[in-house]
Design an enzyme around this catalytic site. Structure first.
Site, PDB file in Angstrom:
ATOM      1  N   LYS A   1       0.942  -1.168  -0.077  1.00 30.64           N
ATOM      2  CA  LYS A   1       0.057  -0.006  -0.082  1.00 30.64           C
ATOM      3  C   LYS A   1       0.910   1.241   0.048  1.00 30.64           C
ATOM      4  CE  LYS A   1      -3.927  -2.451   2.085  1.00 30.64           C
ATOM      5  NZ  LYS A   1      -4.417  -3.052   3.324  1.00 30.64           N
TER       6      LYS A   1
ATOM      7  N   GLN B   1      -5.677  -2.310   8.851  1.00 28.78           N
ATOM      8  CA  GLN B   1      -5.443  -3.624   8.242  1.00 28.78           C
ATOM      9  C   GLN B   1      -5.997  -4.636   8.860  1.00 28.78           C
ATOM     10  OE1 GLN B   1      -4.006  -4.012   5.351  1.00 28.78           O
ATOM     11  NE2 GLN B   1      -4.333  -6.045   5.546  1.00 28.78           N
TER      12      GLN B   1
ATOM     13  N   ASP C   1     -11.982   1.755   2.689  1.00 27.69           N
ATOM     14  CA  ASP C   1     -12.213   0.425   2.589  1.00 27.69           C
ATOM     15  C   ASP C   1     -13.708   0.110   2.291  1.00 27.69           C
ATOM     16  OD1 ASP C   1     -10.127  -1.468   2.823  1.00 27.69           O
ATOM     17  OD2 ASP C   1     -10.050  -1.193   5.052  1.00 27.69           O
TER      18      ASP C   1
END
Ligand code: GUN
Length: 281
Positions: free
Chosen positions: A52, A96, A119
């Site tokens: 990322k 995460q 997300d």
């Protein structure tokens, strides 16, 4: 049969994002920023976080990294999220997954400001997606839709089979295929006769985490096979689709690795840009 090149499409999406950011920031505005929070030291998560960061650099997105110990408490993490929520320099927040067992992931998801939820895991964003008016698209399913689009694969009226019903992939994948007027079936571990459902499908999205679950004899000739599964088996990465037996029958197939995987991060970059535009532009 065409092997779908997720790496190439991912690179294209990242270039689009980079170019748009260059234009938006040319007047002296600050760059978009993404805060990535990693709790603990799960090796797979460390790889994702590193990737990322690399993608952010490529796109011109400032990447902020927050590392908490594996024994961090839920309130410690919620405190950090609150700080990031109220920081005007932070556009996107990603925690995460998976999280250590002492932390309830749904409390964490709910704590993230929906306007920074790149997300698209927050209930408000999930609701908007299912109502057909999403602000952020969940990264992996959005990546699959982009692959279909790039390869000119029409969804309208097609029989689409999603194998797996996770909140991260299966459920939002079904919503996106339905939004494109696919006739969508969601199969899961309690499904009876997966084989006949699969044989009837024009498009299969396999996201159940069972290596090789979709075999060649389950597939209709010319079908589109999208493989979201990534499982490490004896050191090698295996998808949910048995590539060797399926490739000869499929019209299109994604490899593992190099198919859907690279798309997730590319779509995350797109969402971070979308969050930035909401906050700054
Ligand atoms: N872990 C595996 N996939 C994902 C993802 O898309 N987002 C987050 N936050 N964690 C993940």
């Amino acid at each position: 049969m065409t092997v779908i090149d997720g790496k190439a499409v991912s690179a294209k999406v990242k270039t689009e994002v980079a170019e748009e950011i260059k234009v938006l920031c040319s007047g002296g505005k600050r760059a978009p920023s993404l805060a990535v929070v990693l709790v603990g030291d799960d090796p797979a998560s460390q790889v994702y976080v590193r990737n990322k960061k690399k993608a952010c650099e490529l796109c011109g997105i400032t990447s902020l990294e927050y590392l908490l110990g594996g024994d961090a408490s839920e309130s410690e993490l919620l405190e950090l999220i609150n700080r990031l929520n109220s920081d005007p320099e932070v556009d996107g927040i990603l925690v995460q997954m998976p999280l250590p067992r002492q932390i309830d992931a749904s409390n964490v998801t709910k704590a993230i400001d929906p306007s920074k939820d790149v997300d698209a895991f927050h209930p408000e964003n999930v609701g908007k997606l299912f109502l057909g008016a999403p602000e952020f698209l969940p990264c992996t399913p959005a990546g699959v839709m982009r692959l279909l689009k790039e390869y000119g694969i029409e969804v309208c009226g097609k029989n689409c089979l999603v194998v797996g019903r996770s909140n991260i992939v299966g459920k939002p994948m079904a919503a996106l295929l339905l939004a494109e007027n696919g006739t969508v079936t969601v199969a899961h571990s309690k499904t009876k006769d997966l084989k006949s459902l699969a044989q009837n499908a024009d498009i299969i999205v396999a996201a159940c985490g069972r290596p090789g679950m979709i075999a060649g004899d389950m597939v209709k000739p010319g079908a589109v096979l999208i493989d979201v599964g990534i499982t490490r088996v004896d050191g090698a990465l295996k998808g949910d689709v048995d590539f060797d037996s399926c490739a000869e029958k499929a019209g299109f197939i994604t490899p593992v690795p190099g198919g859907v995987g690279p798309m997730t991060i590319a779509m995350l970059m797109k969402n971070t840009l979308a969050a930035y535009k909401k906050h700054v532009c």
